[in-house]
Design an enzyme around this catalytic site. Structure first.
Site, short mmCIF file in Angstrom:
data_model
loop_
_atom_site.label_atom_id
_atom_site.label_comp_id
_atom_site.label_asym_id
_atom_site.label_seq_id
_atom_site.Cartn_x
_atom_site.Cartn_y
_atom_site.Cartn_z
N ASP A 203 -6.32 19.36 79.85
CA ASP A 203 -7.45 19.69 80.99
C ASP A 203 -6.67 19.75 82.22
O ASP A 203 -5.40 19.54 82.44
CB ASP A 203 -8.31 18.51 80.92
CG ASP A 203 -9.88 19.29 81.26
OD1 ASP A 203 -9.83 19.56 82.53
OD2 ASP A 203 -10.80 19.18 80.60
N HIS A 278 -9.77 24.85 83.31
CA HIS A 278 -9.23 23.23 82.98
C HIS A 278 -7.81 23.19 82.57
O HIS A 278 -7.37 22.52 81.43
CB HIS A 278 -10.15 22.90 81.85
CG HIS A 278 -11.62 22.67 82.07
ND1 HIS A 278 -11.92 21.46 82.95
CD2 HIS A 278 -12.88 23.19 81.92
CE1 HIS A 278 -13.45 21.48 83.04
NE2 HIS A 278 -13.74 22.40 82.71
N GLU A 343 -16.48 26.62 81.81
CA GLU A 343 -16.54 26.47 83.12
C GLU A 343 -15.34 27.06 83.88
O GLU A 343 -14.74 26.44 84.84
CB GLU A 343 -16.60 24.82 83.10
CG GLU A 343 -17.63 24.00 82.85
CD GLU A 343 -17.43 22.61 83.17
OE1 GLU A 343 -18.65 22.14 83.26
OE2 GLU A 343 -16.57 22.00 82.97
C1 ACM Z 1 -17.92 20.85 78.84
O1 ACM Z 1 -18.64 19.76 78.86
N1 ACM Z 1 -17.54 21.33 79.74
C2 ACM Z 1 -17.59 21.56 77.72
#
Ligand code: ACM
Ligand code: ZN
Length: 772
Positions: A203, A278, A343
């Site tokens: 991440d 991420h 995201e």
């Molecule tokens: C997530 O909670 N962004 C998979």
């Protein structure tokens, strides 16, 4: 002489009770199996494990008995033997039965022997986990102790799981967790017949797996500037030249050890290598991976929106990812590789010449299609290596890769759509599968993500949705709890958020629609918790906490209090003011009204003692209660409560700042005019405030109180200053302004909040102005 007989009598009793442990009589309500088996028939009598008990099992399956036999070694000092031939009695027989389903088992316990049938090692393991949970808790002990009570009831069990995917995700990126904790977690998942551990290895805030071809991923990307003292969302940006001291990673040798340990216990470890977003930790290590190719630091906390992402316009990005995955895949026997996909804010792709060229060449109409192109390329690569791609539900946008499996997290909608399109799905909707959410009242819980998933909500979850067709339902592999670790900094925190909620999930996934129900489950849980104690699990007892809800009682005046706990069997006791809260206190049956200052204490009692926290709350009917309050500046539209009346209603706000008891202003200063309706004497004004810096809510820096007899001319009578401090927690506080003794009808309170340099505005939150 008489005394001697008495002593001998005592000694005989003593030996009888120690050596001749009586065979127990089991009733079904003594058992505490989680998950509850599909079919269980309890029979009279019992089987006793002794030092002479043997395991009758073929050579190729012997290893499934290791963990179970080790339990007897540590708690009784016994080395229980394996034989090929059954003796006359006192043995556990394992028989392969290919007619049973892959993970199914049958277990028959008689006084003479135990018979286990299964089609595969998985079924044998689950049968042994059932036997373990039937044994007394001291089987879990690490020191040799009492050996004569290893009885289990005679019974017959037919058992099999409803869902194939029974998972937990650990986020080891936002905070790093040592290998030993991962191993411990594997043991605990195995105990609950769970079968999947998903490791979120990548991440923004940390890259956690050694990649030999790209050493900077762990030299640079695994470490960040230590800002652990600040709230996750109040941490400042780091430059690329700053030295990281918080972090860690798993070497490939560590991963091999974790995977081997998991395999031995029937747990599949699924790695997640995030892309395209991420991944700031990777870009900080190798800036060529982003569109702008600029150097960045590994962030220490929250980043939103996430715009520093991989560039799919450049072939070098794909070469990097294929080389990374080529090192990852051989480490994990899992058929699945998770590549994230969530995201991504793709604004850089809009302006990057490489991305734009790619879109033109591939006839992609927008950046969603460019992400889909990205994911499809990764899928082809994984497929060529006999692996299946899993992604978060964002991979539906712009077109799913043809054989992808979808993890549905933004509710179950993505799972519904993907299953409709013929894809396998795993349900991990935020409600209730995100175990980083609170499980109880935030006022008394450790800081967590600002949302709630109670134990009961987890127990009530169903991975399949009524509106799904049979074929859609068949595509639901199962479900998984996700523990994102922004606020989970230690192993203790992690255990606290996982347990007991994972026990509810285990039953949801194993037993599904045939699960026995909340009351039955909680009564078993109550008996199961001592096993978690013996295993040293730092589980939460929030279900035993008492919640008080208060509302203005419009009929009688005053406030009406209702008390509740999540445990259905719980007996709530309470005491008012100077009464003592003990086992003889009042039993709560129904809501009651108070109309003067009252201190309430309450708790769930079990065996004469509080089973959870003791709730203690004072309802302060102060001199401004029910006064008229004029708000000179209007609060923000989301935090208006019932206007000025909210500040003098006696009810206090909680850490859930949406609870209706908080007024929140973006303006500063905030001016309040209070009319007490008559002249009153008082000597202090107390102001209830909240600080949650991550949510942009700060304690005020200055309080000023003035009084007036005519509401026109005010004289300042008290002031207080509070110095700004970084605060990683969410904090409730009541500031006291000493006014000396005053007699007045009108009070003006002015509250100023310091705005830190890097902020354009901050919130001031007030719940009550107490005049005393
Ligand atoms: C997530 O909670 N962004 C998979
Ligand atoms: Zn680009």
């Amino acid at each position: 002489m008489k005394e001697n007989y008495f002593l001998i009598g005592l000694l005989v009793l003593f030996f009888l009770s120690c050596d001749q442990q009586k065979e127990p009589v089991f009733k079904s309500e003594d058992l505490a199996l989680i998950p509850q088996p599909q079919k269980l028939t309890l029979n009279p009598g019992s089987f006793q494990f002794t030092e002479a008990t043997v395991f009758v099992i073929s050579d190729s399956l012997q290893s499934v008995t290791t963990a179970f036999r080790n339990k007897f070694k540590s708690s009784a000092g016994w080395n229980l033997e394996i034989q090929q031939q059954a003796p006359a009695a006192n043995y556990v027989q394992f028989t392969v039965d290919k007619n049973l389903k892959t993970e199914a088992y049958s277990l028959t316990v008689t006084s003479e022997f135990i018979d286990i049938k299964a089609a595969s090692s998985a079924g044998f393991r689950y049968a042994l986990e059932t036997l373990r949970q039937l044994l007394p808790v001291h089987i879990e002990q690490k020191q040799v102790g009492e050996k004569d009570s290893f009885y289990i009831p005679n019974l017959a069990i037919e058992d099999a799981p409803c869902f194939k995917w029974r998972g937990l995700m650990l986020d080891v990126s936002r905070h790093f967790f040592e290998k030993d904790y991962i191993l411990k977690t594997i043991d605990r998942l195995a105990m609950l017949k769970m079968n999947t551990l998903h490791l979120h290895l990548v991440d923004d805030q940390g890259w956690r797996i050694e990649i030999k071809k790209y050493p900077k991923l762990t030299e640079v990307g695994a470490f960040r500037v230590n800002q652990e003292d600040k709230h996750w969302n109040a941490r400042s940006e780091n430059n690329s030249d700053e030295n990281g001291t918080y972090g860690g990673f798993y070497t490939q040798e560590d991963i091999k050890e974790i995977v081997a340990y998991a395999t031995q216990r029937g747990i599949t470890v699924v790695p997640e290598i995030e892309m395209p977003a991420h991944v700031m930790s990777a870009i900080a290590s190798y800036p060529f991976l982003s569109c702008t190719q600029q150097s960045i630091g590994v962030p220490s906390g929250g980043v939103w929106p996430i715009t520093e992402i991989y560039c799919p316009g450049k072939e070098t990005t794909f070469k990097f990812l294929e080389e990374v995955l080529s090192e990852v895949m051989p480490l994990f026997p899992s058929k699945y590789i998770h590549v994230g996909g969530d995201e991504a804010t793709k604004t850089n792709w809009e302006t990057c010449p490489d991305c734009q060229r790619r879109m033109k060449e591939e006839h992609l109409v927008d950046t969603d299609e460019l992400q889909s192109y990205f994911m499809k390329r990764m899928e082809q690569f994984l497929e060529a290596n006999d692996k299946v791609l899993i992604g978060w539900d964002e991979i539906l946008e712009g077109g799913l890769p043809p054989s992808a499996t979808v993890m549905s997290w933004r509710g179950t909608k993505g799972g519904w759509e993907a299953s409709k399109a013929g894809h396998d799905v795993i349900m991990t909707p935020e409600n209730p599968m995100y175990f980083n959410f609170y499980q109880g009242n935030p006022d008394v819980e450790p800081l967590a993500f600002d949302a709630m998933n109670t134990l009961e909500q987890v127990y009530d979850f169903s991975p399949v949705i009524d509106s799904m067709s049979v074929s859609q339902k068949n595509h639901v592999l199962g479900a998984q709890a996700n523990l994102w670790s922004e606020y989970i900094t230690t192993q203790d925190d992690s255990e606290y958020m996982i347990f007991p909620r994972i026990t509810a999930l285990a039953e949801v996934l194993w037993s599904a629609n045939s699960k026995p129900g909340w009351e039955d489950y909680t009564s078993r849980l109550q008996r199961f918790l001592p096993r978690l104690d013996a295993l040293g699990v730092n589980y939460s007892r929030s279900v035993y906490n008492v919640e008080a809800t208060a509302e203005r009682d419009t009929v009688f005046g005053g406030i009406r209090l209702a008390l509740a706990s999540e445990m259905p069997q719980a007996s709530v006791l309470y005491a008012l003011d100077n009464e003592e809260l003990n086992a003889n206190a009042k039993v709560y049956n129904e809501p009651f009204t108070i109309d003067s200052t009252t201190t309430l204490t309450a708790a769930v009692f079990e065996n004469g003692a509080p089973a959870g926290r003791v709730l203690s709350k004072t309802f302060n009917f102060h001199k401004a209660a029910g006064a008229t309050v004029t708000l000179v500046e209007q609060p923000h539209r989301n935090y208006r409560g019932a206007g000025g009346a909210t500040l003098v209603n006696v009810l206090r706000g909680s850490k859930n700042f949406h609870d209706g008891q908080w007024l929140g202003w973006l303006a500063t200063p905030v001016t309040l005019l209070i009319d007490l309706n008559e002249v009153k004497e008082f000597s202090k004004v107390r102001i209830g405030v909240l600080e949650n810096q991550g949510a942009g809510i700060y304690f005020p820096s200055d309080f000023k109180v003035s009084v007036s007899k005519d509401s026109i001319n005010y004289a300042t009578v008290g002031q207080l200053e509070h110095l700004f401090k970084a605060n990683g927690a969410s904090t409730l506080k009541t500031f006291t302004v000493d006014t000396k003794v005053q007699k007045a009808q009108f009070i003006k309170v002015e509250i100023t909040t310091y705005i830190p340099e890097n902020k354009r505005g901050v919130f001031t939150f007030l719940d009550e102005i107490l005049v005393e």
